[in-house]
Design a protein around this motif. Structure first.
Motif, PDB file in Angstrom:
ATOM      1  N   LEU A   1       0.838  -1.203   0.000  1.00 38.95           N
ATOM      2  CA  LEU A   1       0.000   0.000   0.000  1.00 38.95           C
ATOM      3  C   LEU A   1       0.869   1.248   0.000  1.00 38.95           C
ATOM      4  O   LEU A   1       0.609   2.196  -0.738  1.00 38.95           O
ATOM      5  CB  LEU A   1      -0.949   0.018   1.194  1.00 38.95           C
ATOM      6  N   ASP A   2       1.938   1.250   0.813  1.00 40.39           N
ATOM      7  CA  ASP A   2       2.855   2.395   0.832  1.00 40.39           C
ATOM      8  C   ASP A   2       3.450   2.621  -0.555  1.00 40.39           C
ATOM      9  O   ASP A   2       3.571   3.760  -1.011  1.00 40.39           O
ATOM     10  CB  ASP A   2       3.982   2.169   1.850  1.00 40.39           C
ATOM     11  N   HIS A   3       3.806   1.535  -1.219  1.00 37.17           N
ATOM     12  CA  HIS A   3       4.383   1.625  -2.568  1.00 37.17           C
ATOM     13  C   HIS A   3       3.368   2.241  -3.540  1.00 37.17           C
ATOM     14  O   HIS A   3       3.697   3.145  -4.310  1.00 37.17           O
ATOM     15  CB  HIS A   3       4.806   0.229  -3.037  1.00 37.17           C
ATOM     16  N   VAL A   4       2.134   1.758  -3.510  1.00 39.24           N
ATOM     17  CA  VAL A   4       1.087   2.279  -4.393  1.00 39.24           C
ATOM     18  C   VAL A   4       0.853   3.760  -4.132  1.00 39.24           C
ATOM     19  O   VAL A   4       0.773   4.570  -5.068  1.00 39.24           O
ATOM     20  CB  VAL A   4      -0.229   1.485  -4.237  1.00 39.24           C
ATOM     21  N   LYS A   5       0.744   4.143  -2.857  1.00 42.94           N
ATOM     22  CA  LYS A   5       0.492   5.551  -2.515  1.00 42.94           C
ATOM     23  C   LYS A   5       1.618   6.443  -3.027  1.00 42.94           C
ATOM     24  O   LYS A   5       1.370   7.524  -3.567  1.00 42.94           O
ATOM     25  CB  LYS A   5       0.331   5.717  -1.000  1.00 42.94           C
ATOM     26  N   GLN A   6       2.861   6.003  -2.857  1.00 47.59           N
ATOM     27  CA  GLN A   6       4.010   6.776  -3.336  1.00 47.59           C
ATOM     28  C   GLN A   6       3.954   6.910  -4.857  1.00 47.59           C
ATOM     29  O   GLN A   6       4.174   7.982  -5.408  1.00 47.59           O
ATOM     30  CB  GLN A   6       5.308   6.106  -2.892  1.00 47.59           C
TER      31      GLN A   6
ATOM     32  N   THR B   1       8.761  -1.207 -11.596  1.00 46.91           N
ATOM     33  CA  THR B   1       7.419  -1.680 -11.248  1.00 46.91           C
ATOM     34  C   THR B   1       6.363  -0.858 -11.970  1.00 46.91           C
ATOM     35  O   THR B   1       6.591   0.292 -12.351  1.00 46.91           O
ATOM     36  CB  THR B   1       7.154  -1.613  -9.736  1.00 46.91           C
ATOM     37  N   LEU B   2       5.221  -1.485 -12.133  1.00 49.63           N
ATOM     38  CA  LEU B   2       4.043  -0.817 -12.666  1.00 49.63           C
ATOM     39  C   LEU B   2       2.897  -1.046 -11.699  1.00 49.63           C
ATOM     40  O   LEU B   2       3.011  -1.854 -10.760  1.00 49.63           O
ATOM     41  CB  LEU B   2       3.696  -1.325 -14.078  1.00 49.63           C
ATOM     42  N   LEU B   3       1.807  -0.346 -11.919  1.00 51.44           N
ATOM     43  CA  LEU B   3       0.593  -0.585 -11.148  1.00 51.44           C
ATOM     44  C   LEU B   3      -0.415  -1.238 -12.083  1.00 51.44           C
ATOM     45  O   LEU B   3      -0.784  -0.663 -13.109  1.00 51.44           O
ATOM     46  CB  LEU B   3       0.025   0.725 -10.595  1.00 51.44           C
TER      47      LEU B   3
ATOM     48  N   VAL C   1      -9.202  -3.379  -8.841  1.00 51.28           N
ATOM     49  CA  VAL C   1      -8.271  -3.670  -7.750  1.00 51.28           C
ATOM     50  C   VAL C   1      -6.861  -3.406  -8.267  1.00 51.28           C
ATOM     51  O   VAL C   1      -6.477  -3.914  -9.318  1.00 51.28           O
ATOM     52  CB  VAL C   1      -8.393  -5.151  -7.306  1.00 51.28           C
ATOM     53  N   ARG C   2      -6.083  -2.611  -7.525  1.00 46.40           N
ATOM     54  CA  ARG C   2      -4.746  -2.182  -7.976  1.00 46.40           C
ATOM     55  C   ARG C   2      -3.645  -2.907  -7.206  1.00 46.40           C
ATOM     56  O   ARG C   2      -3.698  -3.027  -5.991  1.00 46.40           O
ATOM     57  CB  ARG C   2      -4.631  -0.673  -7.797  1.00 46.40           C
ATOM     58  N   THR C   3      -2.612  -3.342  -7.967  1.00 46.16           N
ATOM     59  CA  THR C   3      -1.498  -4.103  -7.401  1.00 46.16           C
ATOM     60  C   THR C   3      -0.183  -3.622  -8.013  1.00 46.16           C
ATOM     61  O   THR C   3      -0.094  -3.506  -9.237  1.00 46.16           O
ATOM     62  CB  THR C   3      -1.663  -5.607  -7.734  1.00 46.16           C
ATOM     63  N   PRO C   4       0.857  -3.363  -7.209  1.00 44.64           N
ATOM     64  CA  PRO C   4       2.166  -3.043  -7.772  1.00 44.64           C
ATOM     65  C   PRO C   4       2.904  -4.330  -8.145  1.00 44.64           C
ATOM     66  O   PRO C   4       2.891  -5.301  -7.379  1.00 44.64           O
ATOM     67  CB  PRO C   4       2.879  -2.313  -6.623  1.00 44.64           C
ATOM     68  N   LEU C   5       3.506  -4.354  -9.328  1.00 44.73           N
ATOM     69  CA  LEU C   5       4.206  -5.547  -9.800  1.00 44.73           C
ATOM     70  C   LEU C   5       5.458  -5.181 -10.578  1.00 44.73           C
ATOM     71  O   LEU C   5       5.511  -4.137 -11.241  1.00 44.73           O
ATOM     72  CB  LEU C   5       3.292  -6.366 -10.720  1.00 44.73           C
ATOM     73  N   ILE C   6       6.431  -6.061 -10.546  1.00 43.45           N
ATOM     74  CA  ILE C   6       7.624  -5.935 -11.379  1.00 43.45           C
ATOM     75  C   ILE C   6       7.206  -6.203 -12.821  1.00 43.45           C
ATOM     76  O   ILE C   6       6.341  -7.045 -13.071  1.00 43.45           O
ATOM     77  CB  ILE C   6       8.684  -6.949 -10.914  1.00 43.45           C
TER      78      ILE C   6
END
Length: 150
Positions: A18-23, A40-42, A54-59
């Motif tokens: 979540l911290d990564h997504v917010k940043q 990474t992308l979202l 639904v949002r997820t950070p991924l390599i």
């Protein structure tokens, strides 16, 4: 599915993702795209049960104008939820840095997987280790951009 509110997705539970997504979102991709020596992308999928984004950070990697992501879940025996979602609803949204695109996601063919696996291991060497931890063949997802949003 034209009435989807892609701009207000459900984000991860509290923690580092979540911290990564917010940043990533608050900086419009200026911070967060590059993380722990990789990129990474979202990814925003539609929940296969809820139908909500639904949002997820991924390599990610890239090949031939397409984005590549790995459904590893760290070598867990089950596929990640985001992968189950896109298998049910292949329309996705991707943010890469400041660029946002709609796209269609699909599992790589066996030939594509053979070609793309070394590309993705180049971005995150632990993928090879993850594969040894599970009996399932870890899928690579190919995202074909269909239109730019931002």
């Amino acid at each position: 599915m034209t009435d989807i509110d892609w701009d207000h997705p459900i984000d991860p539970k509290p923690g580092w993702t979540l911290d990564h997504v917010k940043q990533y979102v608050s900086s419009n991709g200026a911070e967060g795209q590059f993380w722990n020596g990789t990129q990474t992308l979202l990814l925003t999928t539609l929940g296969r049960v809820s139908g909500k984004p639904v949002r997820t950070p991924l390599i990610y990697g890239e090949a031939d104008g397409r984005y590549l992501i790995v459904a590893s879940k760290g070598g867990h025996p089950e596929d990640p939820l985001w992968y189950k979602n896109l298998k049910a609803h292949p329309e996705v949204r991707v943010q890469v840095g400041p660029k946002v695109v709609q796209g269609t996601a699909r599992t790589a063919t066996p030939e594509e997987r053979a070609a793309y696996w070394p590309v993705m291991v180049g971005h995150w060497p632990a993928y090879d280790e993850y594969q040894t931890k599970t009996d399932r063949e870890i899928p690579i997802v190919v995202i074909e951009p269909t239109r730019q949003v931002a």
